[in-house]
Design an enzyme around this catalytic site. Structure first.
Site, PDB file in Angstrom:
ATOM      1  N   GLY A   1     -10.426  39.492 -20.257  1.00 39.91           N
ATOM      2  CA  GLY A   1      -9.721  39.644 -21.239  1.00 39.91           C
ATOM      3  C   GLY A   1      -9.410  38.541 -22.041  1.00 39.91           C
ATOM      4  O   GLY A   1      -8.752  38.058 -23.188  1.00 39.91           O
ATOM      5  N   CYS A   2      -9.666  37.150 -21.321  1.00 41.95           N
ATOM      6  CA  CYS A   2      -9.460  35.871 -21.596  1.00 41.95           C
ATOM      7  C   CYS A   2     -10.346  35.281 -22.752  1.00 41.95           C
ATOM      8  O   CYS A   2     -11.494  35.148 -22.594  1.00 41.95           O
ATOM      9  CB  CYS A   2      -9.399  34.919 -20.502  1.00 41.95           C
ATOM     10  SG  CYS A   2      -9.349  33.275 -20.680  1.00 41.95           S
TER      11      CYS A   2
END
Length: 276
Positions: free
Chosen positions: A111-112
């Protein structure tokens, strides 16, 4: 031993010509998914011609910077799973540790929003400089290399639908050539074949039947060659990358005509002073 796959298949098609339409047979190239797995985990999957698998695995590992030399590979095992080929590559300890660190860095946290930056940097990695190379070619070497490579393409002669990559040594001609439906794959297979044969990439020029993308320049530099010769045109990024690395990029070879895009000093004769 793994059963040998066919690289070409005969198919029937309707051939429409000026004189009419008729059913006729034609040979077409096969392509199959080829997975490269390191330490049991798939790293990449390519659509490729089902041939020269060990050359492909070794060349891919070298040109992608996974290994620095062939002796960093402990074993290569080719597994045919019907739907595709899985090439299991076992790296020796130091190379495996280096690869695992690289894979963790590229994976990034889930999710970065910045994860893609690492992948972009990987794709745009700098190439090894080849400016120290003493290799020089005559203009007729360039013309001859393309003509010789055209005679070493049995799959293309049969199908008209595959690329080739060859290695040209001045005074000797094309000493190694590989074919594949993918231009990058053909170059990787050539890299592996050269490494297996112990041929120094700095000693000659890479010759390809395709256009020159930045990846083709990166892989040529990884082989160690300071010259890439192509039948088709280069991209702007390929030209900038070749220029920065000190590589001579020759393209659009048509008969006796060709264009030199970077570092023309390695072509020591037959270069026109003014070209439209």
């Amino acid at each position: 031993m793994m059963p040998k796959r066919r690289a070409v298949t005969q198919i029937s098609r309707l051939a429409r010509r000026a004189g009419g339409t008729a059913a006729a047979n034609r040979m077409v190239p096969e392509e199959t998914p080829v997975a490269f797995s390191f330490a049991g985990t798939t790293h990449a999957v390519m659509m490729a011609s089902p041939a020269d698998f060990e050359d492909f695995a070794l060349g891919f590992s070298l040109t992608e910077g996974i290994i620095a030399s062939p002796d960093e590979i402990e074993a290569i095992e080719v597994e045919d799973h019907g739907a595709g080929i899985d090439i299991q590559i076992r790296l020796k300890d130091q190379a495996n540790t280096r690869f695992e660190a690289r894979r963790r860095r590229l994976a990034g946290p889930v999710g970065c929003g910045l994860c893609g930056i690492e992948s972009i940097e990987e794709a745009m990695r700098s190439v090894e400089p080849v400016s120290a190379s003493q290799l020089t070619l005559q203009a007729n070497d360039i013309v001859r290399s393309v003509k010789l490579l055209s005679k070493l393409q049995p799959l293309h002669a049969e199908t008209g639908a595959v690329h080739a990559a060859g290695f040209y040594l001045p005074g000797k001609g094309i000493v190694m050539a590989r074919e594949d439906v993918g231009r990058h794959n053909a170059l990787d297979k050539l890299a592996g074949a050269l490494a297996k044969a112990g041929i120094d990439g700095r000693s000659g020029a890479v010759v390809v039947t395709s256009r020159v993308s930045v990846e083709m320049v990166q892989k040529t530099a990884a082989i160690g060659s300071a010259v890439i010769i192509a039948v088709s045109a280069p991209t702007a990024l390929a030209i900038r990358t070749a220029d920065d690395s000190g590589m001579t990029l020759v393209a659009l070879v048509r008969g006796d005509d060709f264009d030199i895009f970077t570092h023309p000093d390695r072509v020591v004769s037959g270069v026109a002073k003014h070209v439209a």
